[in-house]
Scaffold this motif. Sequence first.
Motif, PDB file in Angstrom:
ATOM      1  N   HIS A  42       6.872 110.275 131.821  1.00 38.65           N
ATOM      2  CA  HIS A  42       8.130 110.920 131.411  1.00 38.65           C
ATOM      3  C   HIS A  42       8.131 111.214 129.916  1.00 38.65           C
ATOM      4  O   HIS A  42       7.645 110.423 129.107  1.00 38.65           O
ATOM      5  N   MET A  43       8.687 112.378 129.572  1.00 32.62           N
ATOM      6  CA  MET A  43       8.807 112.797 128.173  1.00 32.62           C
ATOM      7  C   MET A  43      10.233 113.241 127.894  1.00 32.62           C
ATOM      8  O   MET A  43      10.897 113.829 128.759  1.00 32.62           O
ATOM      9  N   ASN A  44      10.703 112.982 126.675  1.00 31.76           N
ATOM     10  CA  ASN A  44      11.952 113.550 126.172  1.00 31.76           C
ATOM     11  C   ASN A  44      11.606 114.635 125.155  1.00 31.76           C
ATOM     12  O   ASN A  44      10.905 114.375 124.170  1.00 31.76           O
ATOM     13  N   ILE A  45      12.066 115.842 125.407  1.00 31.81           N
ATOM     14  CA  ILE A  45      11.748 116.981 124.551  1.00 31.81           C
ATOM     15  C   ILE A  45      13.058 117.592 124.058  1.00 31.81           C
ATOM     16  O   ILE A  45      13.932 117.916 124.870  1.00 31.81           O
ATOM     17  N   ASN A  46      13.201 117.756 122.761  1.00 32.00           N
ATOM     18  CA  ASN A  46      14.392 118.405 122.212  1.00 32.00           C
ATOM     19  C   ASN A  46      14.088 119.878 121.949  1.00 32.00           C
ATOM     20  O   ASN A  46      13.101 120.213 121.289  1.00 32.00           O
ATOM     21  N   ILE A  47      14.947 120.749 122.474  1.00 30.05           N
ATOM     22  CA  ILE A  47      14.683 122.188 122.400  1.00 30.05           C
ATOM     23  C   ILE A  47      15.486 122.886 121.308  1.00 30.05           C
ATOM     24  O   ILE A  47      15.386 124.102 121.144  1.00 30.05           O
ATOM     25  N   ASP A  48      16.293 122.143 120.544  1.00 25.32           N
ATOM     26  CA  ASP A  48      17.191 122.784 119.572  1.00 25.32           C
ATOM     27  C   ASP A  48      16.431 123.617 118.546  1.00 25.32           C
ATOM     28  O   ASP A  48      16.862 124.710 118.161  1.00 25.32           O
ATOM     29  N   MET A  49      15.310 123.091 118.088  1.00 24.02           N
ATOM     30  CA  MET A  49      14.548 123.814 117.070  1.00 24.02           C
ATOM     31  C   MET A  49      14.076 125.162 117.603  1.00 24.02           C
ATOM     32  O   MET A  49      14.142 126.192 116.910  1.00 24.02           O
ATOM     33  N   ALA A  50      13.608 125.184 118.855  1.00 17.85           N
ATOM     34  CA  ALA A  50      13.143 126.440 119.448  1.00 17.85           C
ATOM     35  C   ALA A  50      14.293 127.415 119.648  1.00 17.85           C
ATOM     36  O   ALA A  50      14.158 128.625 119.394  1.00 17.85           O
ATOM     37  N   VAL A  51      15.452 126.915 120.087  1.00 18.61           N
ATOM     38  CA  VAL A  51      16.620 127.775 120.292  1.00 18.61           C
ATOM     39  C   VAL A  51      17.068 128.386 118.977  1.00 18.61           C
ATOM     40  O   VAL A  51      17.324 129.602 118.872  1.00 18.61           O
ATOM     41  N   LYS A  52      17.164 127.562 117.939  1.00 15.87           N
ATOM     42  CA  LYS A  52      17.596 128.065 116.637  1.00 15.87           C
ATOM     43  C   LYS A  52      16.591 129.070 116.067  1.00 15.87           C
ATOM     44  O   LYS A  52      16.970 130.047 115.411  1.00 15.87           O
ATOM     45  N   GLY A  53      15.300 128.847 116.336  1.00 17.66           N
ATOM     46  CA  GLY A  53      14.294 129.791 115.879  1.00 17.66           C
ATOM     47  C   GLY A  53      14.464 131.161 116.515  1.00 17.66           C
ATOM     48  O   GLY A  53      14.360 132.202 115.848  1.00 17.66           O
ATOM     49  N   ILE A  54      14.735 131.181 117.816  1.00 18.61           N
ATOM     50  CA  ILE A  54      14.928 132.454 118.516  1.00 18.61           C
ATOM     51  C   ILE A  54      16.182 133.154 118.024  1.00 18.61           C
ATOM     52  O   ILE A  54      16.187 134.377 117.757  1.00 18.61           O
TER      53      ILE A  54
END
Length: 705
Positions: free
Chosen positions: A432-444
């Motif tokens: 299991h992994m915890n991945i935060n996507i905020d950085m990718a969303v803000k980049g887009i």
Amino acid sequence: MGRKVTLATCSLNQWALDFDGNLERILKSIEIAKAHGAKYRLGPELEICGYGCADHFYESDTLLHSFQVLRKLVESPITQDIICDVGMPIMHHNVRYNCRVLFLNRYVSTPILLIRPKMLMANSGVYREMRWFSPWKQSRQVEEYFLPRIIQEVTGQDTVPFGDCVLSTKDTCIGTEMCAELWNPNSPHIQMGLDGVEIFTNSSASHHELRKADQRVNLVKSATIKSGGIYLYANLRGCDGDRVYYDGCAMVAINGDIVAQGAQFSLNDVVGMDMKRTRPVFSFPLSHTLVKVDFSLSSGDDIHLPTHQPITWHFNSPEEEISLGPACWLWDYLRRSEQAGFLLPLSGGVDSSSTACIVHSMCVLLCQAVEGGNSQVLEDVRRVVGDDSYRPEHPRELCGHIFTTCYMASENSSEDTCSRAKGLANQIGSTHMNINIDMAVKGILGIFSVVTGRWPQFRVNGGSHRENLALQNVQARVRMVLAYLFAQLGLWARGKPGGLLVLGSANVDESLTGYFTKYDCSSADINPIGGISKTDLKSFLLYCVEQFQLTALTGILSAPPTAELEPLTDGQVSQTDEADMGLTYSELSVIGRLRKISKCGPFSMFCKLIHTWKDALSPAEVAQKVKHFFRMYSVNRHKMTTVTPSYHAESYSPDDNRFDLRPFLYNTRWTWQFRCIDNQVALRQGLHCHRILRLNGGGRRGSQI
């Protein structure tokens, strides 16, 4: 005095165009049949080439390779002294037929005994047989078929009977049916039974659907309940290369009783069955053409004749079927795609948790098969994990090798869903992994802002509906990109070989309404729950709590379904699926069945639902729900053209092209249809008011008397 015969039927896990593997499994089944003393072996439909060849049936290669396999079967010493009944496509007078070929590898003048083409085709639902084959329409008529040279060289015969005929041995008579012919109200076995045929066979490619097995069993029983005789049923097993799973269930019936049952779900590639029976007095058929063969099915030892003992068929519950069918389908897909495992975006909700539990169930089945001595499963598991010495000891431990889950958090995600996902992953043993996507969303969004000079806002922050929807979709699509990135490179980063298949987790109800983002993390490689309703999935998770002791599912079941794509309110989820859709999942299940199974458009659906829901909703409220569904359905229909290939589990599946053939560009206003609904609502309201007036008027007159 009767005679004892031994017959064999089987379920084979065949694979479209896998001629080497299909040949090997056919020979193995014949070997098992002979080991049990059988003199007749029945296999499933189109077993030589695989049933799911689809448009490959148009190719001359498929026909050629099928005959090449037939030649190897006829030449093999394994097939000696047993009548073999195999399925393959054959071209006769430039017409393509779905056929059974019966042959006897013995020193007889005509080893190929007969070719029986299918007369009644499966051409609805997931079946498209009329696209590739023509039905044989000449009832009780037989022609000469000129065998190809590669067969003539082996058998020494030029022609073979081709058509609606039956096989007469020295001691009995055998008639053949094929799959859909059993389901037809005018099944061939009816006339064959009246003509004196004693043994009926059915080679089938019948797929699994929830709650379907009892229909199949009852049809087989009814085939001999009136005129007597024995009925052998063979079926494919496994994933033939498409969305359906063939679930075996080979069986034998005698005089209306089931006397032998094959497993419905199994990881064995070959499952054979044999049945011994007492033969009644034999009478020759009256109107079917007889193909006589100098061969006996009985041994001649008729002093001690056994009597058949009926058995009680065990039907799996829908929850058990969800646990077993998609799990076997996933295993076939994994081992045949030569990937190293699965990756699942695990959100902590019912849908993704259901997919995770199906993978866990698959690991349970694999460990049971290895413990039971299944060498083929062990070999496949070792190849998948990349370790020739590996032996799975526990489902949780195996799950850690082949299953990766990841929780993809954003600023709109809650701690509750994160902890629920982690808790389930710990119990099933996935990596299991915890991945935060905020950085990718803000980049887009930053790229969009640089180009346009605008930064969109959520609705709660003053943004428009269009901005709000776009911001939700960005998060969902980023999750898809990251899922594939980690699936391709996750094992590489850990120093392991291979890639992972991405699993989807959109249920059938969400697909009906299009309640998902196109190309979000529902866009995966395969989806084991795409044909299953939310209602059935909840029941399945309750089953998993008891069956697998997955107590983490209790909290998942009690939480309201949510996409978590909008900002939290005081740290709590304010967005729920049912509020977004405007319909409950139970309502969607009813609507879905009416749309597909009952073939209802908007108006006929309204007419049925005002009676079904009359105790809970007024006609006006029913009309609102029906119109809302059809607006959502038609607006989002285009999404189904790109939806992930899903396990076919329900007869109201909206799976585009393969099963649900409908346009994807609609007039979403449905003006004529909705006007008919409105007129009916107005009419019913008028009648209701008229009744009230009459009652009130009657009351006044009564008070004056």
